[in-house]
Scaffold this motif. Structure first.
Motif, mmCIF file in Angstrom:
data_model
loop_
_atom_site.group_PDB
_atom_site.id
_atom_site.type_symbol
_atom_site.label_atom_id
_atom_site.label_comp_id
_atom_site.label_asym_id
_atom_site.label_seq_id
_atom_site.Cartn_x
_atom_site.Cartn_y
_atom_site.Cartn_z
ATOM 1 N N VAL A 1 -36.258 3.150 11.802
ATOM 2 C CA VAL A 1 -35.872 4.397 11.132
ATOM 3 C C VAL A 1 -35.601 4.116 9.662
ATOM 4 N N PRO A 2 -36.399 4.669 8.732
ATOM 5 C CA PRO A 2 -36.084 4.516 7.308
ATOM 6 C C PRO A 2 -34.765 5.190 6.978
ATOM 7 N N ALA A 3 -33.998 4.579 6.071
ATOM 8 C CA ALA A 3 -32.678 5.104 5.716
ATOM 9 C C ALA A 3 -32.707 5.774 4.350
ATOM 10 N N ALA A 4 -31.832 6.768 4.183
ATOM 11 C CA ALA A 4 -31.664 7.455 2.897
ATOM 12 C C ALA A 4 -30.531 6.770 2.143
ATOM 13 N N ARG B 1 -17.068 -10.610 9.684
ATOM 14 C CA ARG B 1 -15.973 -9.891 9.027
ATOM 15 C C ARG B 1 -16.516 -8.714 8.212
ATOM 16 N N PHE B 2 -17.635 -8.904 7.531
ATOM 17 C CA PHE B 2 -18.161 -7.803 6.728
ATOM 18 C C PHE B 2 -18.744 -6.723 7.630
ATOM 19 N N ARG B 3 -19.328 -7.111 8.752
ATOM 20 C CA ARG B 3 -19.769 -6.091 9.709
ATOM 21 C C ARG B 3 -18.577 -5.245 10.141
ATOM 22 N N ASP B 4 -17.464 -5.891 10.456
ATOM 23 C CA ASP B 4 -16.262 -5.152 10.855
ATOM 24 C C ASP B 4 -15.782 -4.217 9.743
ATOM 25 N N LEU B 5 -15.882 -4.682 8.505
ATOM 26 C CA LEU B 5 -15.460 -3.866 7.370
ATOM 27 C C LEU B 5 -16.333 -2.618 7.252
ATOM 28 N N LEU B 6 -17.643 -2.786 7.437
ATOM 29 C CA LEU B 6 -18.553 -1.641 7.387
ATOM 30 C C LEU B 6 -18.300 -0.689 8.558
ATOM 31 N N GLN B 7 -18.005 -1.247 9.731
ATOM 32 C CA GLN B 7 -17.717 -0.382 10.876
ATOM 33 C C GLN B 7 -16.445 0.433 10.644
ATOM 34 N N THR B 8 -15.436 -0.184 10.039
ATOM 35 C CA THR B 8 -14.208 0.550 9.723
ATOM 36 C C THR B 8 -14.500 1.675 8.730
ATOM 37 N N ALA B 9 -15.280 1.363 7.702
ATOM 38 C CA ALA B 9 -15.641 2.383 6.707
ATOM 39 C C ALA B 9 -16.430 3.511 7.350
ATOM 40 N N ILE C 1 -14.200 5.855 9.382
ATOM 41 C CA ILE C 1 -13.371 6.748 8.567
ATOM 42 C C ILE C 1 -14.208 7.837 7.906
ATOM 43 N N THR C 2 -15.370 7.461 7.388
ATOM 44 C CA THR C 2 -16.165 8.403 6.594
ATOM 45 C C THR C 2 -17.193 9.180 7.406
ATOM 46 N N ARG C 3 -17.606 8.610 8.553
ATOM 47 C CA ARG C 3 -18.603 9.259 9.418
ATOM 48 C C ARG C 3 -19.922 9.515 8.700
ATOM 49 N N ILE C 4 -20.344 8.595 7.855
ATOM 50 C CA ILE C 4 -21.606 8.812 7.138
ATOM 51 C C ILE C 4 -22.812 8.252 7.887
ATOM 52 N N GLY C 5 -22.595 7.495 8.948
ATOM 53 C CA GLY C 5 -23.716 7.050 9.765
ATOM 54 C C GLY C 5 -24.312 5.713 9.374
ATOM 55 N N ILE C 6 -23.476 4.769 8.944
ATOM 56 C CA ILE C 6 -23.980 3.429 8.612
ATOM 57 C C ILE C 6 -24.551 2.767 9.864
ATOM 58 N N PHE C 7 -23.836 2.900 10.985
ATOM 59 C CA PHE C 7 -24.257 2.260 12.234
ATOM 60 C C PHE C 7 -24.928 3.286 13.141
ATOM 61 N N THR C 8 -26.243 3.178 13.271
ATOM 62 C CA THR C 8 -26.977 3.940 14.268
ATOM 63 C C THR C 8 -26.881 3.196 15.601
ATOM 64 N N PRO C 9 -27.210 3.844 16.716
ATOM 65 C CA PRO C 9 -27.193 3.127 17.996
ATOM 66 C C PRO C 9 -28.048 1.865 17.984
ATOM 67 N N ARG C 10 -29.210 1.933 17.370
ATOM 68 C CA ARG C 10 -30.061 0.739 17.347
ATOM 69 C C ARG C 10 -29.478 -0.361 16.465
ATOM 70 N N MET C 11 -28.824 0.031 15.366
ATOM 71 C CA MET C 11 -28.220 -0.990 14.514
ATOM 72 C C MET C 11 -27.084 -1.686 15.259
ATOM 73 N N THR C 12 -26.308 -0.921 15.999
ATOM 74 C CA THR C 12 -25.240 -1.530 16.792
ATOM 75 C C THR C 12 -25.825 -2.463 17.842
ATOM 76 N N THR C 13 -26.894 -2.036 18.493
ATOM 77 C CA THR C 13 -27.558 -2.894 19.480
ATOM 78 C C THR C 13 -28.097 -4.156 18.839
ATOM 79 N N GLY D 1 -27.693 3.020 8.363
ATOM 80 C CA GLY D 1 -28.296 4.312 8.662
ATOM 81 C C GLY D 1 -29.737 4.194 9.113
ATOM 82 N N GLY D 2 -30.139 2.996 9.499
ATOM 83 C CA GLY D 2 -31.529 2.683 9.811
ATOM 84 C C GLY D 2 -31.924 1.408 9.079
ATOM 85 N N ASP D 3 -33.185 1.323 8.712
ATOM 86 C CA ASP D 3 -33.701 0.161 7.986
ATOM 87 C C ASP D 3 -33.424 -1.146 8.731
ATOM 88 N N CYS D 4 -33.043 -2.198 8.021
ATOM 89 C CA CYS D 4 -32.997 -3.542 8.600
ATOM 90 C C CYS D 4 -31.578 -4.033 8.860
#
Length: 374
Positions: free
Chosen positions: A227-230, A281-289, A292-304, A323-326
């Motif tokens: 999924v390409p990300a915006a 640790r940085f993955r955890d930081l992004l997950q926390t962000a 809180i913000t609900r902008i969609g950094i982690f898609t289901p596939r990214m979490t997988t 939000g997709g990409d790599c």
């Protein structure tokens, strides 16, 4: 005829925070590139652009130092905005130096897309740097790496004010780098007040670039979520949603810098275990962000993608805005069975393993770089 190329990039740590001036990130340049060939044009005052991303030729006419499409007056196609801005920026420098502009034809080929789909490897940054390099060389400019970066940063800031320029730095310097961005509003104002030539030789507070030693004994793997990300939308979303939560955003920036600096020290000292700990640790930081913000950094596939790496003993995170990409992963390079297991599980989850490496930087290129300290 002049041909120049520039590599794509991946973020290792520091994305999102790096959009703020002076905040650090680590990036790598990958072994897929964008190439730009510049040759003399046929009609005075015209610039023609051809790309493997579309059929036909897009022609522009110069009007008051701007490139205006000859037929469609709605502006250049989105995938050409970066190319057009790069050409205009170099030609402003040419005019400032008292040289005439010439008709040009540009041919662009990219390894950062497949069938028109982007993988999130920094194609906009790579095409900007390749265009700056090729057009500059065509006009006989002897640009240093830092001058190419600065011209590319000015060209990018004109059309994407939040862009950090980390992709530009990776495309210019290659290899593993630590980078922090200048204030884009300041440098654009500087270019308007002083001109391009003086601006690219002036002090840019906040900007730094430093080469890093790549991690020994770790395998670097890249998976594409399909999924390409915006990116611009996601980056703007985090900043916008934190205006009313300033304490969290300040904490996010501080924790990001701390993580990046610890990664830099771990790379310097060859501490792979600490490096992997900071990736997690940085993955955890992004997950926390994201929570809180609900902008969609982690898609289901990214979490997988990330969870699958953890199950085989590695560390993983999104690369870039998410939000997709790599996503990127690091594993012990002796763990051959785990690596094959990882790739098979990625494929089963609809994640495509990409054959991507980080080429070593040639000694001559390292010797040519003047690296500001930050």
């Amino acid at each position: 005829m002049i041909t120049c190329s520039a590599p794509g990039k991946l973020f290792v740590v520091g994305e999102y925070a790096v959009v703020e001036p002076g905040r650090l990130a680590i990036l790598v340049a990958v072994d897929r590139r964008v190439s730009v060939t510049v040759s003399p044009g046929e009609l005075a005052g015209r610039v023609a652009v051809r790309s493997d991303l579309y059929s036909g030729t897009v022609e522009f006419v110069r009007v008051d130092a701007r490139l205006v499409p000859c037929v469609d007056d709605s502006g250049p196609a989105p995938r050409l905005n970066h190319v057009v801005s790069a050409i205009e920026t170099v030609e402003r420098l040419i005019v400032e130096r008292g040289l005439p502009v010439r008709p040009l034809t540009l041919d662009i080929t990219s390894e950062l897309h497949e069938d028109g789909t982007k993988f999130g490897l920094g194609s906009s940054g790579a095409v900007t740097v390749a265009t700056i390099s090729a057009v500059g060389a065509f006009y006989g400019l002897d640009l240093t790496p830092e001058q190419r970066y600065r011209l590319a940063m000015l060209a990018t800031a004109r059309i994407a004010a939040r862009a950090s320029g980390g992709d530009l730095a990776a495309s210019v310097w290659g290899g593993w780098i630590a980078y922090s961005a200048p204030d884009r509003t300041d440098i654009l104002g500087m270019a308007e007040r002083l001109g391009i030539d003086r601006a690219i030789h002036a002090e840019w507070p906040g900007f730094s670039i430093k080469r890093l030693q790549p991690p020994a004994d770790l395998t670097f793997e890249v998976g594409w979520t399909g999924v390409p990300a915006a990116t611009d939308t996601l980056v703007a979303g985090l900043a916008e949603r934190n205006r009313n939560n300033d304490s969290f955003y300040r904490s996010f920036l501080w924790r990001s810098d701390e993580c990046v600096r610890t990664c830099i020290a771990a790379l310097r000292d060859g501490e792979n275990r600490e490096f992997l700990r900071q990736i997690r640790r940085f993955r955890d930081l992004l997950q926390t962000a994201d929570g809180i913000t609900r902008i969609g950094i982690f898609t289901p596939r990214m979490t997988t993608l990330c969870d699958t790496v953890e199950k085989v003993g590695g560390a993983a995170k999104p690369s870039g805005a998410g939000g997709g990409d790599c996503g990127i992963a690091f594993l012990d390079n002796t763990a051959h069975h785990q690596l094959e297991t990882l790739r098979a599980r990625w494929r089963a989850a609809g994640i495509r393993p990409l054959s991507i490496r980080v080429p070593a930087v040639e000694k001559e290129a390292r010797d040519d770089d003047r690296q500001p300290q930050g």
